[in-house]
Design a protein around this motif. Structure first.
Motif, PDB file in Angstrom:
ATOM      1  N   UNK A 165      54.230  44.800  62.022  1.00  0.00           N
ATOM      2  CA  UNK A 165      54.738  43.602  61.948  1.00  0.00           C
ATOM      3  C   UNK A 165      55.385  43.642  60.183  1.00  0.00           C
ATOM      4  N   UNK A 166      54.358  44.312  59.256  1.00  0.00           N
ATOM      5  CA  UNK A 166      55.107  44.180  58.135  1.00  0.00           C
ATOM      6  C   UNK A 166      56.420  45.117  57.959  1.00  0.00           C
ATOM      7  N   UNK A 167      56.233  46.273  58.613  1.00  0.00           N
ATOM      8  CA  UNK A 167      57.478  47.141  58.590  1.00  0.00           C
ATOM      9  C   UNK A 167      58.600  46.507  59.320  1.00  0.00           C
ATOM     10  N   UNK A 168      58.349  45.909  60.359  1.00  0.00           N
ATOM     11  CA  UNK A 168      59.376  45.091  60.988  1.00  0.00           C
ATOM     12  C   UNK A 168      60.326  43.899  60.154  1.00  0.00           C
ATOM     13  N   UNK A 169      59.319  43.253  59.215  1.00  0.00           N
ATOM     14  CA  UNK A 169      59.746  42.225  58.413  1.00  0.00           C
ATOM     15  C   UNK A 169      60.718  43.036  57.430  1.00  0.00           C
TER      16      UNK A 169
END
Length: 219
Positions: A165-169
């Motif tokens: 999720x962090x990488x996607x953000x």
């Protein structure tokens, strides 16, 4: 003297009779002691439900059944087992709790491909052997390895999900910055085109006025 001997003899026999009676009572109590309720209910669950013991082939038609040789049992559908059967026999629908109970009585998971459990004293047609199964003394840290692995896997999945999720953000923010730069470039191009169009219109209007003046003079 004979009377005294009779009294002594009576007194000596009384403790013996009491001790024998107490011993007999304890033996009777031990003989009437049954298996643990958890074991009885699990056996009933397998042995008294035709739908549960009608299939041991693993074709999905049964929720739970004895294995082929009757030395263990298989939970074919944990979801249906938890939803439909556990509440009727154990007043809860927690499959992990059921497995922990099996572990405390020494059951072993014997297959990595299915939920199959065995205990040498838990066999089809030998209900009397349940009395020989005893509860293990469990330390607080004791936990079935397959459940522990599943728990660790779930934790790793959550951590992996948070990382994803962090990488996607981060990726979305980067894409937004790129789109912003592209929009700013397009706006600058449109402004430049606007200026050119105004210059062209002004130049055209100027030439048109000059032509009208020339035409007026000629006329």
């Amino acid at each position: 003297m004979p009377a005294a001997m009779d009294v002594d003899s009576s007194n000596n026999r009384s403790p013996y009779k009491i001790s024998r009676s107490t011993s007999t009572g304890r033996s009777a109590a031990a003989a009437t002691k049954g298996p643990a309720p958890f074991l009885s209910k699990t056996y009933d669950l397998l042995d008294e439900r035709p739908s549960s013991s009608s299939s041991s082939s693993g074709d999905g038609g049964s929720i739970i059944s004895w294995n082929e040789d009757g030395t263990g049992f298989v939970v074919w559908s944990p979801a249906e087992f938890s939803e439909l059967m556990l509440p009727r026999y154990f007043k809860h629908n927690n499959f992990s709790s059921f497995i922990r109970q099996l572990n405390t009585y020494g059951f072993k998971k014997t297959s990595s491909k299915r939920w199959e459990f065995k205990h040498e004293k838990f066999q089809r047609g030998n209900r009397e052997m349940l009395m020989e199964i005893t509860r293990k003394r469990c330390e607080p840290s004791v936990y079935p390895s397959y459940l522990k692995a599943a728990t660790n896997s779930n934790e790793e999945d959550r951590q992996s999900l948070n990382h994803d999720q962090r990488m996607q953000l981060v990726e979305e923010n980067s894409n937004l910055r790129k789109e912003k730069l592209e929009l700013q470039t397009q706006i600058a191009q449109f402004k430049d085109l606007k200026v050119k169009l105004l210059d062209f219109v002004g130049h055209y209007m100027g030439n048109s006025n000059d032509q009208h003046v020339k035409n007026g003079r000629i006329c």
